[in-house]
Design a protein around this motif. Structure first.
Motif, mmCIF file in Angstrom:
data_model
loop_
_atom_site.group_PDB
_atom_site.id
_atom_site.type_symbol
_atom_site.label_atom_id
_atom_site.label_comp_id
_atom_site.label_asym_id
_atom_site.label_seq_id
_atom_site.Cartn_x
_atom_site.Cartn_y
_atom_site.Cartn_z
ATOM 1 N N GLY A 116 0.736 -1.000 -0.304
ATOM 2 C CA GLY A 116 -0.204 0.410 0.092
ATOM 3 C C GLY A 116 0.868 1.233 0.273
ATOM 4 N N PRO A 117 0.676 2.399 -0.746
ATOM 5 C CA PRO A 117 0.845 3.839 -0.580
ATOM 6 C C PRO A 117 1.962 3.756 1.079
ATOM 7 C CG PRO A 117 -0.972 3.922 -0.296
ATOM 8 C CD PRO A 117 -1.354 2.657 -0.581
ATOM 9 N N SER A 118 2.219 4.761 1.068
ATOM 10 C CA SER A 118 3.464 5.778 2.586
ATOM 11 C C SER A 118 2.411 5.673 3.207
ATOM 12 C CB SER A 118 3.945 6.294 1.985
ATOM 13 O OG SER A 118 5.030 6.045 1.707
ATOM 14 N N GLY A 119 1.802 5.016 4.741
ATOM 15 C CA GLY A 119 0.962 6.249 5.474
ATOM 16 C C GLY A 119 -0.059 5.176 5.988
ATOM 17 N N CYS A 120 -0.040 3.666 5.234
ATOM 18 C CA CYS A 120 -1.432 2.632 5.087
ATOM 19 C C CYS A 120 -1.420 2.564 6.789
ATOM 20 C CB CYS A 120 -1.526 2.394 3.321
ATOM 21 S SG CYS A 120 0.116 1.325 3.430
ATOM 22 N N GLY A 121 -0.763 1.949 7.176
ATOM 23 C CA GLY A 121 -0.409 1.200 8.223
ATOM 24 C C GLY A 121 0.515 -0.251 8.052
ATOM 25 N N LYS A 122 0.713 -0.410 6.998
ATOM 26 C CA LYS A 122 1.816 -1.417 6.649
ATOM 27 C C LYS A 122 2.901 -2.591 7.551
ATOM 28 C CE LYS A 122 4.014 0.200 2.755
ATOM 29 N NZ LYS A 122 3.332 1.513 2.830
ATOM 30 N N SER A 123 3.273 -1.465 8.312
ATOM 31 C CA SER A 123 5.148 -0.951 8.587
ATOM 32 C C SER A 123 4.571 -1.426 10.288
ATOM 33 C CB SER A 123 6.647 0.224 8.756
ATOM 34 O OG SER A 123 6.411 -0.113 7.288
ATOM 35 N N THR A 124 3.210 -0.070 10.570
ATOM 36 C CA THR A 124 2.733 -0.652 11.634
ATOM 37 C C THR A 124 2.631 -1.593 11.563
ATOM 38 O OG1 THR A 124 2.284 1.580 11.735
ATOM 39 C CG2 THR A 124 1.458 0.812 13.268
ATOM 40 N N THR A 125 1.487 -2.284 11.120
ATOM 41 C CA THR A 125 0.706 -3.726 11.196
ATOM 42 C C THR A 125 2.489 -4.425 11.275
ATOM 43 O OG1 THR A 125 -0.352 -3.511 10.351
ATOM 44 C CG2 THR A 125 -0.037 -5.573 10.857
ATOM 45 N N LEU A 126 3.771 -4.357 11.017
ATOM 46 C CA LEU A 126 4.632 -4.949 11.276
ATOM 47 C C LEU A 126 5.491 -5.210 11.754
ATOM 48 C CD1 LEU A 126 5.813 -7.656 8.982
ATOM 49 C CD2 LEU A 126 8.015 -5.603 8.756
ATOM 50 N N ARG A 127 4.981 -4.412 12.514
ATOM 51 C CA ARG A 127 6.207 -3.856 13.992
ATOM 52 C C ARG A 127 4.984 -4.376 14.909
ATOM 53 N NH1 ARG A 127 9.656 -0.214 13.887
ATOM 54 N NH2 ARG A 127 9.334 1.054 16.325
ATOM 55 N N MET A 128 4.187 -4.535 14.893
ATOM 56 C CA MET A 128 2.896 -4.908 15.930
ATOM 57 C C MET A 128 3.403 -6.527 16.264
ATOM 58 S SD MET A 128 -0.858 -2.837 16.384
ATOM 59 C CE MET A 128 -1.137 -2.698 14.234
ATOM 60 N N ILE A 129 3.295 -7.280 15.201
ATOM 61 C CA ILE A 129 3.953 -9.018 14.630
ATOM 62 C C ILE A 129 4.747 -9.028 15.184
ATOM 63 C CG2 ILE A 129 4.004 -10.316 13.355
ATOM 64 C CD1 ILE A 129 2.092 -8.951 11.772
ATOM 65 N N ALA A 130 6.014 -7.592 15.110
ATOM 66 C CA ALA A 130 7.422 -8.509 15.857
ATOM 67 C C ALA A 130 7.299 -7.564 17.573
ATOM 68 C CB ALA A 130 8.137 -7.437 15.385
ATOM 69 N N GLY A 131 6.132 -7.147 17.984
ATOM 70 C CA GLY A 131 6.726 -6.171 19.262
ATOM 71 C C GLY A 131 7.436 -5.404 19.407
ATOM 72 N N LEU A 132 7.822 -4.425 18.409
ATOM 73 C CA LEU A 132 8.487 -3.285 18.311
ATOM 74 C C LEU A 132 7.029 -1.914 18.712
ATOM 75 C CD1 LEU A 132 10.418 -3.883 15.924
ATOM 76 C CD2 LEU A 132 10.845 -3.903 17.725
ATOM 77 N N GLU A 133 5.824 -2.415 18.464
ATOM 78 C CA GLU A 133 4.794 -1.576 18.814
ATOM 79 C C GLU A 133 3.779 -2.305 19.208
ATOM 80 O OE1 GLU A 133 4.540 1.861 18.267
ATOM 81 O OE2 GLU A 133 5.643 2.726 16.344
ATOM 82 N N GLU A 134 3.242 -1.087 20.757
ATOM 83 C CA GLU A 134 1.973 -2.222 21.467
ATOM 84 C C GLU A 134 0.926 -2.606 20.686
ATOM 85 O OE1 GLU A 134 1.485 -0.274 25.168
ATOM 86 O OE2 GLU A 134 3.552 -0.803 26.046
ATOM 87 N N ILE A 135 -0.198 -3.498 21.493
ATOM 88 C CA ILE A 135 -1.243 -3.592 19.805
ATOM 89 C C ILE A 135 -2.011 -2.974 20.953
ATOM 90 C CG2 ILE A 135 -2.948 -5.155 19.242
ATOM 91 C CD1 ILE A 135 -0.524 -7.193 18.688
ATOM 92 N N THR A 136 -3.511 -2.037 20.176
ATOM 93 C CA THR A 136 -4.216 -0.694 20.618
ATOM 94 C C THR A 136 -5.416 -1.973 22.089
ATOM 95 O OG1 THR A 136 -3.209 0.822 19.776
ATOM 96 C CG2 THR A 136 -4.792 1.139 21.110
#
Length: 395
Positions: A61-81
């Motif tokens: 998807g385009p920049s800002g669509c949430g794809k890297s954020t999703t990947l970082r949540m899977i990795a544990g680098l971002e908390e899941i709300t």
């Protein structure tokens, strides 16, 4: 090797401290079109997917669509709300990254500059207190798979971009992770090396036989690498399917515009119905819907009215003269086997792709800027989208 399941995943970036109105934005772009709530920026909304064991899934998807954020949540680098994340059947929302048995390859390689390639690859194994012989065996096996055995004594500054990326991948695969996460790993490489590395990733996938989740903004990477692709926009999943399914049957106008090169052309048109059969009226040029689309639209209770007509650039036929109003050639691009014609049609820009040579293999040189061109298209080449929602009317 493991399945990865995301259920109702949501990510909200809260406002920054100090009471300022400005919110944090996700890692993968500006987030300009994401929903703003009292809690903050909603970067990912209602993300649901089951990724099967050993499957290669690409988030695109385009920049800002949430794809890297999703990947970082899977990795544990971002908390899941909100929502639940399962890896190999185990709920891992609260697990630290080191306990999830995943490996991640970053866009910027993230190599230790003072270490050799050997030590970079061996780093995670040393942290696990593996034996020296085991570390050596695994490092050299990974280096052999990736074709970097001769570079093991070099430091990152003495490696090319492609070699650094191979070292980063080697550091990930020596751990034999349940899941391999890759965040735009080829975006820093030049075009030729990207093509080469794409082919190598396909070969690597066969050799290490694990689950891959791959993030990219490049639809060519998504189409060539993924068993399934997840198209995202503004934090929402737009469509999940095989590359061919997403290309042939885009769920909406956004997916149709994002997947395919050059991108699909769109026209304001009108959908009419006569004796129970639909046809499209484009400025007086009437084309009946295909039998398949007609049946689907009947099933979907589609009503006559304004629609968006989509046509891929290679679906046009150039004609001497047809009822369809003429377009005018603006730019001619020679692309080797094909010619890309940029046309102006009633103030709109469209792209038509045609063969560069005729049936006798003679180069076509009769396309001149400013000249008129007539073209037509077949019913089965049409895509019809709701003029308000953008939804594909025939799926």
């Amino acid at each position: 090797m493991a399945s990865v399941i995301l259920k109702g995943i949501k990510k909200i970036y809260p406002p920054v401290a100090g009471g300022k109105k400005k919110n944090r934005v996700p890692q993968d772009g500006t987030g300009a079109n994401l929903e703003m709530t009292e809690q903050g920026v909603v970067a990912v909304q209602n993300f649901n997917i089951e990724i099967h064991d050993k499957e290669f899934v690409v988030l695109v998807g385009p920049s800002g669509c949430g794809k890297s954020t999703t990947l970082r949540m899977i990795a544990g680098l971002e908390e899941i709300t909100e929502g639940e994340l399962y890896i190999d059947g185990k709920l891992v929302n609260e697990l630290d990254p080191k306990d999830r048995d995943i490996a991640m390859v970053f866009q910027n390689y993230a190599l230790y500059p003072h270490m050799t390639s050997y030590d970079n690859i061996a780093f995670a194994l040393k942290k696990r207190t593996s034996s020296k012989d085991e570390i050596d065996r695994k490092v050299r096996e990974a280096a052999d798979i990736l074709g970097i055995s001769e570079y093991l004594d070099r430091k990152p500054k003495n490696l090319s971009g492609g070699q650094r990326q191979r070292v980063a991948i080697g550091r990930a695969i020596v751990r034999n992770p349940k899941c391999m996460l890759m965040d735009e790993p080829l975006s820093n490489l030049d075009a030729k090396l990207r093509n080469q590395m794409r082919a190598e990733l396909i070969q690597l996938r066969r050799k290490i036989d694990t689950t891959f989740i791959y993030v990219t903004h490049d639809q060519t990477e998504a189409m060539t690498l993924g068993d399934r692709i997840v198209v995202m926009k503004d934090g929402f999943i737009q469509q999940i399917g095989t590359p061919q399914q997403v290309f042939d049957k885009p769920a909406n106008q956004f997916v149709a515009s994002f997947i395919g090169t050059p991108q699909m052309n769109f026209f304001q048109a009108n959908l009419a119905e006569v004796d129970g059969y639909f046809y499209v009226d484009l400025n007086g040029f009437k084309v009946p819907a295909s039998d398949e689309d007609n049946d689907k639209m009947k099933k979907n209770n589609v009503r006559p009215g304004p629609v968006i007509l989509g046509l891929r650039p290679d679906s046009f036929s150039i004609e001497e003269s047809v009822a369809f109003p003429a377009a005018y050639i603006d730019v001619v691009e020679m692309m080797g086997t094909n010619i890309h014609l940029h046309l102006k049609y009633r103030g709109e820009s469209i792209i038509l792709v045609t063969q560069a040579k005729d049936e006798n293999q003679h180069l076509k040189m009769d396309y001149e800027s400013g000249s008129a061109m007539h073209f037509s298209f077949l019913p089965q080449s049409m895509y019809l989208f709701d003029s308000e929602t953008g939804k594909n009317l025939a799926i």
